[in-house]
Design an enzyme around this catalytic site. Structure first.
Site, short mmCIF file in Angstrom:
data_model
loop_
_atom_site.label_atom_id
_atom_site.label_comp_id
_atom_site.label_asym_id
_atom_site.label_seq_id
_atom_site.Cartn_x
_atom_site.Cartn_y
_atom_site.Cartn_z
N GLU A 1 2.65 18.45 -31.62
CA GLU A 1 1.39 18.00 -31.01
C GLU A 1 0.15 18.80 -31.41
OE1 GLU A 1 2.17 17.65 -26.79
OE2 GLU A 1 3.62 16.03 -27.11
N GLU B 1 10.00 12.78 -29.09
CA GLU B 1 9.94 13.37 -27.74
C GLU B 1 9.60 12.32 -26.69
OE1 GLU B 1 7.94 17.34 -27.34
OE2 GLU B 1 7.41 16.52 -25.37
#
Ligand SMILES: *[C@@H]1O[C@H](CO)[C@@H](O)[C@H](O)[C@H]1NC(C)=O
Ligand SMILES: *[C@@H]1O[C@H](CO)[C@@H](O)[C@H](O)[C@H]1NC(C)=O
Ligand SMILES: *[C@@H]1O[C@H](CO)[C@@H](O)[C@H](O)[C@H]1NC(C)=O
Ligand SMILES: *[C@@H]1O[C@H](CO)[C@@H](O)[C@H](O)[C@H]1NC(C)=O
Ligand SMILES: *[C@@H]1O[C@H](CO)[C@@H](O)[C@H](O)[C@H]1NC(C)=O
Ligand SMILES: *[C@@H]1O[C@H](CO)[C@@H](O)[C@H](O)[C@H]1NC(C)=O
Length: 519
Positions: A260, A364
């Site tokens: 991220e 995820e």
């Protein structure tokens, strides 16, 4: 454990003989305060689902789980060879399977070996631990064959850390070594999983934050960039990690370019991160990470870009592609599921058209992350299973080769997590009782992982009349797997048909998920 009940159903004057049975080793259910039940496992008992046997041609098996409490209940039958037109009703949904219209191949399904997962598994007795690992990875479990492993710490650790935190400005990474977390919480359980798995488990490594001295803000979290003089050091850091795990006989299939990157640009959460813009990251990829891996014994390791939310697509990849050579180093695009409810899958189709050789991998997913989700762990929530099922189906229908869940196991609070970013997990451990609870999410994921073996190819389904979400595959053993889901509060009438094979007419219970397999 075969409790057969013969039921005669009369539909439009034709009699069917359907055999129902309970699951292979049934769920011991317990109701908490949510819409459905959890299945309780302890040191002496855990529900199981046997490896599926190839049936004779035209025989089928349907596995069912539902809000009402079914968990992998089985039903056998044979494809109906009569004229399908006799079964057409106005409100009947029909799924036409077409195995000659093929799409992408699947690599698998799995979860993540975080520190938190390891800590929670270790909190149980040896026998109970074994049941937990078996539940996910063995032939009597979900047969997971993918897993993500954080490179160093993440928020699901008990404290913030990276490798080689000391000495500072150590451009040679002279003090790089694995941590207690690797030795105690990750490697032993990865090995247990490899031992019980009948397939090769493909591991994906992801770094969250470099040691603080490589970062502009000198902190594990917050807004940061990589200091440019450490670009090569950060690539070498990845190499060293792979070398250290290799020494432990744990080898990786892929790494991502980092977890991220948006979280280090707009740090909403203060956990481990590194901020990148696509231009900077693609320079690092082309000048450092890519060549470093390609010139090493790890040259075959795949590199997945992005590892961030769908909302970053397609612009992030388009921007990366402007750097010459960047796309040559990228095998695929890793995507996290958070906010998928608000962002359509259209950009994935766009990217697939622009870069048809690149794969997509969901790396995820978890629920309970949103501030308005006050109860982080909801024991028995069918709605959360539904969210998983819906997302997995959508991803598989949009070029994804796999789907990796987040923590394999969490505690009753949804942790441990050093920054209190607690969330839910398909398995919740109860160390005081030496039990673990398999949430509806566990079964939702299992309806895919168990029945869509690696190298299955997605095939086309034409839907007529109404809304039963679905996805279908041609398995390497020649079987067809169809996963379908009734999200409504009423039962639905459904026909699944393949030209030249036959059809199955059935009633799909309200709020239930099913996997049909036939040969
Ligand atoms: C269920 O909710 C009731 C009332 O809200 C509460 O008293 C009880 O402790 C809850 N039970 C469980 C198992 O969470
Ligand atoms: C484990 O679960 C089984 C099935 O529910 C139960 O019969 C048994 O008593 C439990 N064992 C322990 C040690 O709690
Ligand atoms: C199945 O798909 C193939 C390839 O797209 C097409 O040629 C064929 O007509 C389809 N068959 C049916 C029964 O729709
Ligand atoms: C090397 O790292 C360890 C922790 O892993 C630390 O205790 C030690 O002080 C470091 N060595 C140097 C020279 O900084
Ligand atoms: C790695 O595998 C080799 C060959 O099977 C074995 O000799 C060695 O002991 C293993 N090392 C570790 C750390 O497990
Ligand atoms: C990389 O893959 C190629 C082709 O599959 C294979 O021949 C080669 O041995 C692999 N190299 C390494 C270092 O694993």
């Amino acid at each position: 454990m075969f409790k057969a009940v013969l039921i005669l159903i009369s539909t439009i004057n034709i009699l069917f003989l359907i055999t129902y049975s309970v699951a292979d080793k049934p769920c011991v259910s317990r109701k908490y305060n949510h819409s459905s039940v959890v299945c309780v496992c302890n040191a002496t008992y855990c529900d199981e689902i046997s490896k599926i046997n190839v049936l004779e041609t035209d025989q089928y098996v349907i596995y069912s789980s539902s809000m009402s409490g079914q968990r992998f209940e089985k039903q056998y039958g044979s494809l109906n060879k009569n004229n399908i037109n006799e079964f057409q009703k106005a409100d009947n949904v029909i799924l036409h399977i077409n195995r000659s219209n093929e799409f992408h191949k699947v690599s698998g399904f799995g979860g993540s070996f975080t520190d938190a997962a390891g800590i929670n598994i270790l909190s149980l007795s040896k026998n109970t631990q074994k049941y937990l690992i078996d539940s996910y990875f063995s032939e009597n479990g979900l047969e997971y064959n993918l897993a993500r492993v954080p490179i160093g710490g993440c928020d699901f650790s008990t404290h913030p850390y990276a490798y080689n935190m000391m000495p500072e400005n150590d451009i040679e990474l002279s003090n790089f070594s694995l941590t207690t977390e690797d030795h105690t919480y990750k490697i032993p359980f990865i090995k247990e999983a490899l031992k019980v798995s009948t397939d090769n488990i493909l591991l994906v490594g992801t770094a969250w934050s470099p040691p603080t001295w490589m970062k502009t803000n000198k902190a594990i979290g917050g807004e940061s960039r990589l200091i440019s003089e450490y670009y090569q050091t950060w690539a070498n850091y990845h190499l060293k990690f792979l070398e250290e795990y290799n020494k432990k006989n744990v080898s990786f299939w892929a790494i991502t370019t980092g977890n991220e990157p948006s979280n280090g640009i707009l740090p909403i959460m203060g956990f481990n991160s590194l901020g990148w813009m696509p231009k900077e990251q693609s320079m690092w990829l082309v000048q450092n990470l890519g060549p470093t891996l390609k010139n090493s014994i790890f040259r075959n390791i795949s590199i997945f870009a992005l590892d961030d939310q769908r909302i970053s697509l397609p612009w992030w990849i388009d921007w990366m592609a402007e750097t010459e050579g960047a796309m040559d180093y990228i095998d695929g695009i890793a995507i996290h599921w958070y906010w998928n409810d608000f962002v359509s899958a259209t950009p994935i189709e766009t990217l697939h058209k622009s870069f048809p050789t690149k794969t997509f991998l969901a790396t995820e997913a978890c629920i309970g992350d949103k501030p308005w989700q006050l109860e982080k762990v909801e024991l028995g929530s069918w709605e959360r299973a539904e969210a998983y099922i819906k997302d997995i189906m959508e991803d598989l229908n949009h070029w994804h080769i796999g789907w990796i869940d987040w923590n394999l196991a969490l505690d009753r609070q949804g942790g441990p997590n050093w920054i209190e970013n607690y969330v839910d997990s398909p398995i919740i451990v109860m160390p005081n009782e030496d039990e673990f609870l398999k949430q509806p999410m566990f079964y939702g994921l299992g309806h895919f992982s168990k029945f869509i073996p690696r190298d299955s190819k997605r095939i086309d389904v034409q839907k007529v009349n109404g809304d039963i979400d679905n996805v279908a595959f041609l398995r390497p053993d020649g079987g067809i797997t169809v996963v379908y889901y009734n999200p409504f509060d009423i039962d639905k009438s459904l026909t699944i048909q393949e030209e030249g094979k036959g059809f199955i007419q059935m009633t799909v219970q309200a709020r239930s998920v099913h996997t049909l397999v036939y040969w």
